[in-house]
Design a protein around this motif. Structure first.
Motif, PDB file in Angstrom:
ATOM      1  N   ALA A  54       0.839  -1.209   0.000  1.00 25.48           N
ATOM      2  CA  ALA A  54       0.000   0.000   0.000  1.00 25.48           C
ATOM      3  C   ALA A  54       0.872   1.257   0.000  1.00 25.48           C
ATOM      4  CB  ALA A  54      -0.930  -0.007   1.212  1.00 25.48           C
ATOM      5  N   ARG A  55       1.938   1.242   0.777  1.00 24.78           N
ATOM      6  CA  ARG A  55       2.852   2.391   0.805  1.00 24.78           C
ATOM      7  C   ARG A  55       3.472   2.643  -0.571  1.00 24.78           C
ATOM      8  NH1 ARG A  55       5.636   0.931   6.559  1.00 24.78           N
ATOM      9  NH2 ARG A  55       4.361   2.303   7.842  1.00 24.78           N
ATOM     10  N   ARG A  56       3.907   1.541  -1.228  1.00 21.72           N
ATOM     11  CA  ARG A  56       4.514   1.690  -2.561  1.00 21.72           C
ATOM     12  C   ARG A  56       3.493   2.225  -3.566  1.00 21.72           C
ATOM     13  NH1 ARG A  56       6.776  -3.168  -0.995  1.00 21.72           N
ATOM     14  NH2 ARG A  56       5.269  -4.353  -2.222  1.00 21.72           N
ATOM     15  N   ALA A  57       2.286   1.681  -3.544  1.00 15.70           N
ATOM     16  CA  ALA A  57       1.247   2.102  -4.486  1.00 15.70           C
ATOM     17  C   ALA A  57       0.869   3.561  -4.262  1.00 15.70           C
ATOM     18  CB  ALA A  57       0.016   1.200  -4.346  1.00 15.70           C
ATOM     19  N   LEU A  58       0.722   3.962  -3.013  1.00 14.22           N
ATOM     20  CA  LEU A  58       0.381   5.355  -2.726  1.00 14.22           C
ATOM     21  C   LEU A  58       1.521   6.301  -3.095  1.00 14.22           C
ATOM     22  CD1 LEU A  58      -1.580   5.000   0.615  1.00 14.22           C
ATOM     23  CD2 LEU A  58      -2.470   5.803  -1.586  1.00 14.22           C
ATOM     24  N   ARG A  59       2.763   5.861  -2.898  1.00 13.98           N
ATOM     25  CA  ARG A  59       3.902   6.688  -3.279  1.00 13.98           C
ATOM     26  C   ARG A  59       3.900   6.916  -4.793  1.00 13.98           C
ATOM     27  NH1 ARG A  59       7.944   4.546  -0.440  1.00 13.98           N
ATOM     28  NH2 ARG A  59       8.164   2.803  -1.841  1.00 13.98           N
ATOM     29  N   ARG A  60       3.632   5.848  -5.572  1.00 15.73           N
ATOM     30  CA  ARG A  60       3.573   5.990  -7.037  1.00 15.73           C
ATOM     31  C   ARG A  60       2.431   6.920  -7.449  1.00 15.73           C
ATOM     32  NH1 ARG A  60       4.363   0.417  -6.807  1.00 15.73           N
ATOM     33  NH2 ARG A  60       2.183   0.069  -7.321  1.00 15.73           N
ATOM     34  N   ALA A  61       1.239   6.727  -6.854  1.00 15.32           N
ATOM     35  CA  ALA A  61       0.086   7.565  -7.208  1.00 15.32           C
ATOM     36  C   ALA A  61       0.313   9.017  -6.801  1.00 15.32           C
ATOM     37  CB  ALA A  61      -1.181   7.008  -6.547  1.00 15.32           C
ATOM     38  N   ALA A  62       0.938   9.236  -5.653  1.00 15.71           N
ATOM     39  CA  ALA A  62       1.228  10.604  -5.205  1.00 15.71           C
ATOM     40  C   ALA A  62       2.226  11.270  -6.152  1.00 15.71           C
ATOM     41  CB  ALA A  62       1.770  10.592  -3.771  1.00 15.71           C
ATOM     42  N   ALA A  63       3.224  10.521  -6.599  1.00 19.13           N
ATOM     43  CA  ALA A  63       4.215  11.071  -7.537  1.00 19.13           C
ATOM     44  C   ALA A  63       3.546  11.444  -8.854  1.00 19.13           C
ATOM     45  CB  ALA A  63       5.333  10.057  -7.772  1.00 19.13           C
ATOM     46  N   GLU A  64       2.597  10.638  -9.307  1.00 25.17           N
ATOM     47  CA  GLU A  64       1.871  10.967 -10.540  1.00 25.17           C
ATOM     48  C   GLU A  64       1.063  12.246 -10.358  1.00 25.17           C
ATOM     49  OE1 GLU A  64       0.159   8.372 -13.107  1.00 25.17           O
ATOM     50  OE2 GLU A  64       1.801   6.933 -12.988  1.00 25.17           O
ATOM     51  N   TYR A  65       0.455  12.392  -9.198  1.00 21.41           N
ATOM     52  CA  TYR A  65      -0.327  13.599  -8.930  1.00 21.41           C
ATOM     53  C   TYR A  65       0.584  14.830  -8.924  1.00 21.41           C
ATOM     54  CZ  TYR A  65      -3.066  17.113  -6.542  1.00 21.41           C
ATOM     55  OH  TYR A  65      -3.687  18.284  -6.216  1.00 21.41           O
ATOM     56  N   GLU A  66       1.743  14.697  -8.295  1.00 20.20           N
ATOM     57  CA  GLU A  66       2.682  15.821  -8.233  1.00 20.20           C
ATOM     58  C   GLU A  66       3.192  16.215  -9.611  1.00 20.20           C
ATOM     59  OE1 GLU A  66       5.634  14.396  -5.524  1.00 20.20           O
ATOM     60  OE2 GLU A  66       4.475  14.978  -3.768  1.00 20.20           O
ATOM     61  N   ALA A  67       3.200  15.276 -10.556  1.00 20.92           N
ATOM     62  CA  ALA A  67       3.707  15.547 -11.896  1.00 20.92           C
ATOM     63  C   ALA A  67       2.639  16.121 -12.831  1.00 20.92           C
ATOM     64  CB  ALA A  67       4.268  14.262 -12.498  1.00 20.92           C
ATOM     65  N   LEU A  68       1.408  16.284 -12.353  1.00 23.76           N
ATOM     66  CA  LEU A  68       0.346  16.826 -13.200  1.00 23.76           C
ATOM     67  C   LEU A  68       0.700  18.221 -13.694  1.00 23.76           C
ATOM     68  CD1 LEU A  68      -2.904  15.827 -11.266  1.00 23.76           C
ATOM     69  CD2 LEU A  68      -2.089  14.907 -13.445  1.00 23.76           C
ATOM     70  N   PRO A  69       0.274  18.560 -14.915  1.00 24.19           N
ATOM     71  CA  PRO A  69       0.517  19.924 -15.412  1.00 24.19           C
ATOM     72  C   PRO A  69      -0.244  20.942 -14.577  1.00 24.19           C
ATOM     73  CG  PRO A  69      -0.826  18.659 -16.948  1.00 24.19           C
ATOM     74  CD  PRO A  69      -0.419  17.731 -15.855  1.00 24.19           C
ATOM     75  N   VAL A  70       0.305  22.127 -14.518  1.00 20.05           N
ATOM     76  CA  VAL A  70      -0.267  23.188 -13.700  1.00 20.05           C
ATOM     77  C   VAL A  70      -0.954  24.210 -14.598  1.00 20.05           C
ATOM     78  CG1 VAL A  70       0.312  25.038 -12.084  1.00 20.05           C
ATOM     79  CG2 VAL A  70       1.488  22.847 -11.950  1.00 20.05           C
ATOM     80  N   ALA A  71      -2.163  24.611 -14.233  1.00 24.93           N
ATOM     81  CA  ALA A  71      -2.898  25.618 -15.000  1.00 24.93           C
ATOM     82  C   ALA A  71      -2.207  26.978 -14.855  1.00 24.93           C
ATOM     83  CB  ALA A  71      -4.334  25.710 -14.506  1.00 24.93           C
ATOM     84  N   VAL A  72      -2.117  27.719 -15.935  1.00 20.45           N
ATOM     85  CA  VAL A  72      -1.442  29.016 -15.940  1.00 20.45           C
ATOM     86  C   VAL A  72      -2.311  30.096 -15.313  1.00 20.45           C
ATOM     87  CG1 VAL A  72      -0.420  30.770 -17.433  1.00 20.45           C
ATOM     88  CG2 VAL A  72      -0.138  28.360 -17.979  1.00 20.45           C
ATOM     89  N   ASP A  73      -3.624  29.913 -15.333  1.00 21.64           N
ATOM     90  CA  ASP A  73      -4.541  30.959 -14.874  1.00 21.64           C
ATOM     91  C   ASP A  73      -4.697  31.043 -13.360  1.00 21.64           C
ATOM     92  OD1 ASP A  73      -5.976  28.691 -14.361  1.00 21.64           O
ATOM     93  OD2 ASP A  73      -7.754  29.285 -15.484  1.00 21.64           O
ATOM     94  N   GLY A  74      -3.965  30.231 -12.604  1.00 18.11           N
ATOM     95  CA  GLY A  74      -4.057  30.293 -11.144  1.00 18.11           C
ATOM     96  C   GLY A  74      -5.290  29.598 -10.602  1.00 18.11           C
ATOM     97  N   SER A  75      -5.849  28.671 -11.355  1.00 19.86           N
ATOM     98  CA  SER A  75      -7.055  27.966 -10.923  1.00 19.86           C
ATOM     99  C   SER A  75      -6.742  27.029  -9.766  1.00 19.86           C
ATOM    100  CB  SER A  75      -7.634  27.165 -12.091  1.00 19.86           C
ATOM    101  OG  SER A  75      -6.728  26.134 -12.448  1.00 19.86           O
TER     102      SER A  75
END
Length: 139
Positions: A54-75
């Motif tokens: 569970a720790r490994r799976a959550l670490r992978r999913a959290a890393a994917e979330y952190e790598a998401l593109p960021v909106a330029v408009d400050g949303s």
């Protein structure tokens, strides 16, 4: 009576992605929660492989979330990604109080509730959790 074997009727699997995965990972690796989980795994050894997976799976999913593109408009997407990306940084109570507009006393309470850890008598908080808390308060 302590359980020494896994339950006979066991339902496996849970889909957790996005910010939920990031938040759960942050909680699982926080010192207080990690210590409690390790104690549980020592008392019931069959828990250890499941907990580690569970720790490994959550670490992978959290890393994917952190790598998401960021909106330029400050949303809101930008604010959440910003909170996730900064999760490796710790801040002190004064910085957290300034970020949230709360008293340092309230920040110390939040830290003791799992948002931080005490080092040499001083509270350090996970900046990502502080920002996420601020976002939840403003929503």
């Amino acid at each position: 009576m302590a359980v020494t074997d896994p339950p006979s009727r066991y339902v496996e699997g849970a889909l957790v992605t996005g910010f939920a995965a990031y938040a759960l990972h942050a909680l699982m690796v926080s010192p207080r929660v990690a210590e409690q989980l390790d104690r549980m795994a020592q008392a019931q050894p069959w828990i250890r492989p499941e907990l580690d997976a569970a720790r490994r799976a959550l670490r992978r999913a959290a890393a994917e979330y952190e790598a998401l593109p960021v909106a330029v408009d400050g949303s809101a997407a930008e604010q959440l990604a910003e909170a996730a990306a900064s999760s490796v940084h710790e801040i002190d109570t004064a910085q957290a109080a300034a970020l949230l507009g709360l008293s340092e006393r309230r920040i110390r309470q939040l830290a003791a509730e799992g948002m931080g850890r005490q080092v040499g008598g001083r509270w350090l908080l996970d900046r990502g959790l502080v920002l996420a808390y601020g976002h939840r308060r403003s929503a």
